[in-house]
Scaffold this active site. Structure first.
Site, PDB file in Angstrom:
ATOM      1  N   LYS A 174       0.831  -1.199   0.000  1.00  0.00           N
ATOM      2  CA  LYS A 174       0.000   0.000   0.000  1.00  0.00           C
ATOM      3  C   LYS A 174       0.874   1.262   0.000  1.00  0.00           C
ATOM      4  CE  LYS A 174      -0.900   0.594   4.936  1.00  0.00           C
ATOM      5  NZ  LYS A 174      -0.459   1.964   5.174  1.00  0.00           N
ATOM      6  N   LEU A 206      -2.981  -8.785   7.776  1.00  0.00           N
ATOM      7  CA  LEU A 206      -3.495 -10.136   7.509  1.00  0.00           C
ATOM      8  C   LEU A 206      -2.427 -11.196   7.787  1.00  0.00           C
ATOM      9  CD1 LEU A 206      -5.670  -9.599   4.323  1.00  0.00           C
ATOM     10  CD2 LEU A 206      -6.361  -9.722   6.699  1.00  0.00           C
ATOM     11  N   HIS A 267      -6.065  -1.868   7.322  1.00  0.00           N
ATOM     12  CA  HIS A 267      -5.838  -2.840   8.402  1.00  0.00           C
ATOM     13  C   HIS A 267      -7.103  -3.083   9.240  1.00  0.00           C
ATOM     14  CE1 HIS A 267      -1.849  -2.142   7.152  1.00  0.00           C
ATOM     15  NE2 HIS A 267      -1.508  -1.186   8.000  1.00  0.00           N
TER      16      HIS A 267
HETATM   17  C1  BG6 Z   1       1.456   0.879   8.491  1.00  0.00           C
HETATM   18  C2  BG6 Z   1       1.165   2.345   8.602  1.00  0.00           C
HETATM   19  O1  BG6 Z   1       0.669   0.317   7.490  1.00  0.00           O
HETATM   20  O2  BG6 Z   1       1.173   0.253   9.723  1.00  0.00           O
HETATM   21  C3  BG6 Z   1       1.943   2.966   9.736  1.00  0.00           C
HETATM   22  O3  BG6 Z   1       1.508   3.000   7.385  1.00  0.00           O
HETATM   23  C4  BG6 Z   1       1.721   2.194  11.012  1.00  0.00           C
HETATM   24  O4  BG6 Z   1       1.575   4.322   9.920  1.00  0.00           O
HETATM   25  C5  BG6 Z   1       1.971   0.711  10.789  1.00  0.00           C
HETATM   26  O5  BG6 Z   1       2.621   2.702  11.983  1.00  0.00           O
HETATM   27  C6  BG6 Z   1       1.628  -0.092  12.024  1.00  0.00           C
HETATM   28  O6  BG6 Z   1       2.008  -1.414  11.826  1.00  0.00           O
HETATM   29  P1  BG6 Z   1       2.487  -2.300  13.047  1.00  0.00           P
HETATM   30  O7  BG6 Z   1       2.826  -3.603  12.400  1.00  0.00           O
HETATM   31  O8  BG6 Z   1       3.658  -1.609  13.671  1.00  0.00           O
HETATM   32  O9  BG6 Z   1       1.324  -2.390  13.976  1.00  0.00           O
END
Ligand code: BG6
Length: 791
Positions: A174, A206, A267
């Protein structure tokens, strides 16, 4: 360099032959091999893939690619590969050996021009020929910004497709667009180069173990969950992703996207669909999972501006100014915090609030999907006699704990008073630190499970890509359905100022929120900093409701909020009186935007309203199906009907859609409605008619110069509007004037001119239909907000 690679491939090939029959060679091309994502997750994920799969009959080559020139790129890639680690239980000597093999199979190459791609293709083919290996497939991982997609896709399609019998898989990260339009454009573009089954759009959530466990868990515990997983038992669902980090260093990206596009649209929405979907018989069938996901999207109730609250951490604008060289006067409206109330209008979830929330610069980092069940038990014995953790009176919840937080790991938690869950052997019962409390209960009140081996999301997804498991990826249809859902909200929030919050623990209760009747709001008033203006400070008495006359009839005027509240009170009082005297209350309501706030007020703050004895009629309707969002009935349905208990047979939509056609004269819809009114409303005299006034002086759907409806015998007429949809059905002026009471609601600056004009004209309904509203024996009251009345 190529000789080395070929030797390494031969060694790996021999290893494979020893392990089992050879299944073919896979080339993995990582585009953006020296970037952040590659350094942090992708190289490690590829190494893990190699460890998992090389012994099972496949051979590999890894091509790290970027725009950087070969020598410098090679150095950068070597750095990225330095920190590869082996699973904890692998002996160090084994680890070193595997790492060495992996490094030998991994080469850097510059991929910039069409010739570079042709050369890559040639080299892969030459290697295969040299080693006599059969090609199984090629994976191209796009770890690059989306503006680079098109060029890369064109080059792969024209010169890097594998030979017949081998597969091509392209992996995309993305953002997949910015709204529905841009996502569709990007999807169409990619669709010219790749087949749908060749594309793997990553949503790394996912691949998170707790998220990936949602469907298998629901499947393995069908028996226990079947009766519970519905609106009768679920109080609410929370899907939460809190972060402590802020957007510093990536405001260039963040300023364009904001928290809703960054994580809610993808997400959190994906998690929502996994929780809410009807469970397919085969939860690993990608096709069935997709179909059921799309059904959830179809059932999502459209979001209104009031469905969301947004915030922004205080130093964000300053970071943007610094990083993007904006002037001192620049203030960003990009939200870094959002909470959204989602409803799913299907039989399973009707009425259950799904709360999606995420933010940067919050007090903790944690992610989870929490299903809180209703508690309908009453325990007679005092609390000290309750069976420890088992009592039906304790909270009942199921949590897919995605990670971090006090627990520090992925987990599935099930309250012990719910049921003992069954999980696959890759999950084990866990113990947390003593005294740990989660979601209001001690950890000991839950059956708690965590993965035997924790795995990073990208490494899980790489394995699924390798095995062609498409159910872990976002298809085009899925993506567009999600944007379709989020885009209207994003547009409606585009100019909304987010609430500022200091960040971290200092946020206190500032971002706490509540929800009711489809709306979500901050619990605390914004602590406003008032800039004192000249003159004395306004006193509460300055804001009182003003009573006066307008066109010889009583006028109630106030600021809009107060006006609506006054009108709602007056309607309720009229309703109560009518029901007391006649046993029923006949109310005819207008559509459009002005009454929306009134409907919401009636739905949320009028518990004494005699809905069971109220008949609702429409003042006018657009000639569209009743299910069309443009229909006045839909507005009534969305903002009022679905929140109040009114008997179905008391609701009287206008029959604009008969015999599968709209407002056809031959269908006599207007006459049918008139007969219904005459049959049910004594003397065809409504107790209350609520009207509005258009900027051209129209009221109901009676427009200036209308050939029908301004006089004569007809109670209901078909009319034509100057704006779309042109065809309308409307109560006629003679019918409106039979009402016992008529209230005209006029709000907003846009009405200022017509308000002034109409105050001066006489009875001229042909020019200004509103001037023909004068109940014969009833009362007319004008409700105007200060914007409309005082300008
Ligand atoms: C990403 C976002 O998709 O997911 C970020 O662009 C975010 O802004 C991140 O911090 C969070 O992912 P995780 O795996 O750290 O929970």
């Amino acid at each position: 360099m190529w000789n080395m690679l070929i030797v390494a491939m031969c060694l790996a090939f021999l290893g494979c032959l020893q392990a089992q029959e050879l299944q073919g060679h896979v080339s993995i091309i990582l585009l953006g091999a020296t970037g952040d994502l590659a350094k942090k997750y992708l190289w490690q994920g590829l190494f893990q893939l190699y460890l998992d799969e090389a012994g099972r009959g496949h051979s590999f080559s890894f091509h790290g690619a970027a725009l950087t020139a070969p020598r410098q790129g090679q150095e950068l890639m070597a750095k990225a590969l330095e920190s590869l680690s082996c699973p904890k239980d692998m002996a160090p000597s084994h680890c070193a050996e595997h790492k060495d093999q992996f490094l030998q199979l991994s080469q850097y190459r510059q991929l910039k021009t069409a010739e570079d791609y042709q050369a890559l293709n040639k080299d892969i083919k030459a290697q295969l020929q040299h080693t006599g290996l059969r090609e199984a497939g090629r994976i191209f991982y796009f770890s690059v910004p989306p503006f680079a997609y098109e060029d890369i896709a064109r080059n792969i399609n024209s010169s890097c497709r594998p030979g017949p019998g081998a597969w091509l898989r392209v992996v995309l990260e993305k953002p997949f667009g910015h709204d529905h339009f841009s996502a569709r454009q990007l999807a169409t573009e990619l669709g010219t180069f790749f087949q749908e089954e060749e594309m793997y759009r990553v949503d790394h959530y996912l691949g998170k173990q707790a998220v990936a466990q949602i469907l298998p868990f629901r499947d393995q515990n069908r028996k226990a969950l079947d009766g519970l997983w519905n609106r009768h038992h679920v109080e609410r669902v929370e899907i939460i992703m809190k972060e402590t980090v802020d957007a510093e260093g990536r405001t260039g990206f963040y300023e364009e996207y904001g928290v809703i596009r960054d994580v809610l649209q993808n997400h959190l929405t994906e998690v929502l669909t996994l929780v809410a979907m009807e469970l397919p018989h085969n939860v690993s069938s990608a096709e069935a999972v997709l179909r059921h996901k799309l059904q959830v999207f179809q059932a999502l109730r459209g979001l209104q501006r009031g469905s969301a609250i947004v915030g922004q951490y205080q130093s964000y604008s300053e970071q943007v100014r610094r990083e993007l060289q904006k002037p001192d006067s620049f203030h960003s409206l990009t939200p870094t915090f959002a909470a959204v109330l989602v409803h799913i209008d299907n039989l399973r979830w009707e009425g259950v609030p799904f709360i999606l929330m995420s933010g940067k610069a919050l007090d903790e980092r944690v992610g989870y999907a929490r299903i809180l069940f209703k508690n309908q038990a009453c325990c007679v014995q005092s609390e000290k006699h309750w069976a420890a953790a088992q009592s039906q009176c304790l909270p009942r919840q199921l949590v897919f704990h995605i990670g971090h937080g006090d627990l520090g790991s992925p987990a599935v938690l099930v309250s012990r008073n719910l049921f003992r869950p069954s999980l696959p052997s890759s999950w084990k019962e866990m113990e947390g630190p003593p005294g740990l409390r989660l979601f209001g209960s001690p950890l000991s009140d839950y059956y708690a499970y965590s993965p035997v081996q924790e795995r990073d999301a990208h490494s899980v997804l790489l394995s699924h890509i390798f095995h062609g498991r498409k159910d872990f990826f976002i298809t085009t249809e899925n993506l567009l359905a999600s944007w379709d859902f989020w885009t209207p909200l994003l547009e409606s929030l585009a100019h909304k100022a987010p609430r500022l919050y200091p960040g971290g623990a200092e946020n206190g209760r500032l971002l706490d929120f509540e929800f009711s009747s489809g709306r979500l709001f901050f619990s605390q008033q914004q602590p406003e900093q008032l800039v004192p203006g000249p003159g004395p400070a306004p006193m509460p008495s300055d804001f009182q409701v003003l009573r006066a006359k307008y066109r010889e009839s009583p006028l109630v005027s106030a600021w809009s909020e107060e006006l609506i509240s006054k009108l709602a009170n007056d309607i309720e009082a009229t309703a109560v009186r009518a029901v007391r005297r006649f046993g029923q209350f006949h109310l005819a309501l207008s559509g459009g935007s002005s009454p929306v706030a009134l409907f919401q007020q009636l739905a949320t703050a009028h518990y004494g309203f005699p809905w069971a004895h109220t008949h609702l009629w429409l003042v006018d309707e657009r000639c569209v199906p009743l299910s069309d969002p443009e229909s006045n009935f839909q507005g009534l349905q969305a903002h009022l009907l679905q929140h109040v208990r009114i008997p179905y047979y008391n609701i009287h939509p206008m029959p604009v859609h008969l015999q599968q056609r709209l407002c056809a004269e031959e269908d006599q819809g207007a006459q049918i409605y008139a007969r219904e009114i005459s049959a049910l409303v004594a003397n065809s005299s409504f107790d209350l008619v609520l009207l509005g006034m258009g900027a051209d002086g129209h009221t109901a759907s009676l427009f200036p110069q209308s050939p029908t409806g301004l006089d004569g015998e007809q109670l209901v007429v078909l009319t034509t509007s100057p704006s779309q949809p042109h065809r309308r059905m409307s109560l006629s002026l003679p019918l409106i004037n039979r009402a016992k009471k008529v209230a005209v609601l006029v709000m907003g600056r846009m009405k200022r001119e017509i308000t002034t004009l109409v105050s001066r004209v006489g009875h001229e309904p042909k020019k200004w239909p509103i001037s023909g509203v004068l109940p014969h024996s009833g009362q007319l009251v004008w409700y105007m907000d200060y914007d409309a009345f005082l300008g």
